[in-house]
Design an enzyme around this catalytic site. Structure first.
Site, short mmCIF file in Angstrom:
data_model
loop_
_atom_site.label_atom_id
_atom_site.label_comp_id
_atom_site.label_asym_id
_atom_site.label_seq_id
_atom_site.Cartn_x
_atom_site.Cartn_y
_atom_site.Cartn_z
CG ASP A 55 -26.45 -10.37 -29.68
OD1 ASP A 55 -25.61 -11.24 -29.98
OD2 ASP A 55 -26.25 -9.53 -28.78
NE ARG A 69 -27.67 -16.88 -29.98
CZ ARG A 69 -27.55 -15.78 -29.27
NH1 ARG A 69 -26.99 -14.70 -29.81
NH2 ARG A 69 -27.99 -15.72 -28.03
O1 SPQ Z 1 -23.90 -11.90 -22.67
P1 SPQ Z 1 -24.01 -12.90 -23.76
O2 SPQ Z 1 -24.47 -14.22 -23.21
O3 SPQ Z 1 -22.74 -13.05 -24.56
O4 SPQ Z 1 -25.17 -12.39 -24.75
C1 SPQ Z 1 -25.27 -12.13 -26.16
C2 SPQ Z 1 -26.82 -12.20 -26.48
O5 SPQ Z 1 -27.27 -12.78 -27.46
O6 SPQ Z 1 -27.54 -11.57 -25.71
C3 SPQ Z 1 -24.48 -13.10 -27.06
F1 SPQ Z 1 -24.72 -14.30 -26.92
O7 SPQ Z 1 -24.89 -10.78 -26.47
C4 SPQ Z 1 -23.55 -10.29 -26.47
C5 SPQ Z 1 -23.16 -9.87 -27.87
O8 SPQ Z 1 -23.25 -10.93 -28.78
C6 SPQ Z 1 -23.53 -9.10 -25.55
C7 SPQ Z 1 -22.34 -8.21 -25.73
C8 SPQ Z 1 -22.03 -7.16 -24.74
O9 SPQ Z 1 -22.91 -6.77 -23.95
O10 SPQ Z 1 -20.88 -6.69 -24.74
C9 SPQ Z 1 -21.55 -8.29 -26.86
C10 SPQ Z 1 -21.74 -9.29 -27.92
O11 SPQ Z 1 -20.81 -10.35 -27.75
P2 SPQ Z 1 -19.31 -10.27 -28.32
O12 SPQ Z 1 -18.77 -11.66 -28.09
O13 SPQ Z 1 -19.45 -9.98 -29.77
O14 SPQ Z 1 -18.57 -9.26 -27.60
#
Ligand code: SPQ
Length: 427
Positions: free
Chosen positions: A314, A345
């Site tokens: 992120d 992104r």
């Molecule tokens: O919740 P959301 O919208 O997916 O938010 C993001 C962010 O940038 O804040 C990603 F867009 O964070 C995710 C992160 O990329 C939050 C998260 C979690 O809390 O488990 C995990 C990550 O996503 P992923 O797809 O790698 O599991």
């Protein structure tokens, strides 16, 4: 309404406490709602995404009170949730949407999940595939790839599953479903992703085995209410770290920031780029945290990829921005997951930083940035993505002209007092 920012190469000084960790805040509400008893959450992030999670659980009949400093969840456990009469609105939050699928799959009732335009484009099959293997009945557009998604709660069975993507959301959805499933679920995690769910499972009294890329969880375990202390979000702190690094004469302290090792890739990268950052760990009970002091630094380009990517996924928009001010080339690879976040992104960062004069190009799985380049004023688009909005605002600190951000309000998704804190540090 658009926001115009013009800075005259400021120095950032002072100390702030960034808001609570978004990932931990979501999970605290979910675990408090699953557990029996009174859960209290301190340091909860009052950002739009986490408020969406609260709203969803209220629709399931869970009693949640928000007071000045504390969120209190009073629950009789998962079995006391009631069938919602309305759609569960997950807003802009991928975490809410995906983790709730795991939670709702094993209930005894029907529910429908839907979010905003961005959520409607984010892939859900990665969650639904393993849940279906566990017996879940979930339906939606394109065989369940996209929201709205209808979940008919049913009995679940354990699975042995290898994660095809390094995703904490996929892992967490399976773990949450596994709690209700019959038998022992085994997850193989080839590359580690954030482990807040695993830590919180233990914190709420579950037994979970974790060894060398393997996670094992026995179904049928009941959770007991607990107190959760949420540290500051390192993904929010990253923007202030970047701000201090790229502005001359800056020294900023960020207090009580979460330093769970699955999230600290940004600190490793900053150090590798030559950034000066002191990390003073605080003695805590739950998740690790520290005070971080950052000083403006001469940065150099580096290569970022492999296992490091999930530890800073992120933070990549911010890393791309600081790389424009670093001497030499920065290569970011193995980050194709960026294409399925709130927006693509990779495309968005490259397009927006190019508008400011950056020398940046997109690759299939990342980007290449040649620095240093002076940044200029520009009309920036956030695509409704909080991290793109904050990247533009921090870029304004280093830019020579006016930066206009089309939709600054989206920043409240994860950092509601971002501009207030930025003003504090720049004045
Ligand atoms: O919740 P959301 O919208 O997916 O938010 C993001 C962010 O940038 O804040 C990603 F867009 O964070 C995710 C992160 O990329 C939050 C998260 C979690 O809390 O488990 C995990 C990550 O996503 P992923 O797809 O790698 O599991």
């Amino acid at each position: 309404m658009a926001l115009s920012l013009t800075y005259n190469k400021p120095s950032l000084k002072g100390s702030i406490q960034v808001p609570g960790d978004k990932s931990i805040s979501h999970r605290a509400i979910m675990f408090g709602s699953m557990a029996t008893g009174k859960t209290t959450v301190e340091g909860f992030l009052m950002g739009d995404d986490c408020l969406s999670t609260i709203a969803c659980f209220k629709k399931l009949g869970v009693k949640i009170d928000i007071s000045d400093k504390l969120v209190t969840i009073q629950s009789e456990g998962e079995d006391s949730w009631s069938e919602p009469s309305e759609v569960l609105d997950t807003g802009n939050s991928g975490t809410t949407t995906r983790l709730m699928l795991g939670l709702l799959a094993g209930t005894g009732f029907h529910s429908v999940l839907a979010g905003d335009e961005s959520i409607a484009k984010r892939p859900m099959k990665r969650i639904i595939n393993p849940l279906r293997e566990m017996g879940a009945d979930i339906r939606g557009r394109m065989d369940g790839q996209y929201t709205p998604l209808a979940v008919q709660g049913t009995g679940l069975k354990a699975i042995d599953y290898t994660l095809p993507v390094a995703s904490a959301q996929v892992k967490s959805a399976i773990l949450l479903a596994a709690l209700k499933a019959e038998g022992k679920t085994i997850i193989h995690e080839p590359i580690a992703s954030r482990d807040h769910t695993e830590i919180m499972l233990e914190h709420f009294g579950a037994t979970i085995a974790r060894e060398d890329h393997l996670i094992k969880l026995e179904g049928g375990q009941k959770l007991t209410a607990a107190h959760v202390q949420v540290p500051g979000d390192i993904s929010s702190a990253a923007f202030m770290i970047g701000a201090a690094l790229i502005t001359e004469g800056s020294k900023v302290t960020l207090k009580n920031v979460g330093i769970n090792p699955t999230r600290t890739g940004i600190l490793d990268v900053v150090k590798q780029m030559g950034g000066i950052i002191e990390i003073e760990e605080i003695d805590t009970q739950g998740e690790r945290s520290a005070d971080l002091t950052v000083t403006s630094s001469a940065l150099k380009g580096i290569e970022i990829g492999g296992d490091l990517i999930p530890r800073l996924i992120d933070e990549i928009p911010l890393i791309a921005l600081i790389a424009t001010q670093a001497e030499g080339t920065t290569v970011i690879k193995d980050a194709e997951e960026l294409r399925v976040k709130e927006t693509d992104r990779i495309a968005a960062v490259v397009k927006e930083l190019s508008k400011m004069g950056a020398n940046i190009e997109a690759t299939e799985d990342g980007m290449i940035i040649h620095g240093p380049t002076p940044l200029t004023g520009a009309e920036m688009t956030s695509y409704g993505d909080h991290r793109l909005g904050m990247m533009a605002a921090i870029g304004a600190l280093a830019a020579s002209g006016e930066i206009v951000i089309d939709d600054p309000d989206c920043i409240s998704i994860s950092y509601p007092n971002f501009f207030e804190q930025l003003n504090l540090l720049t004045n």
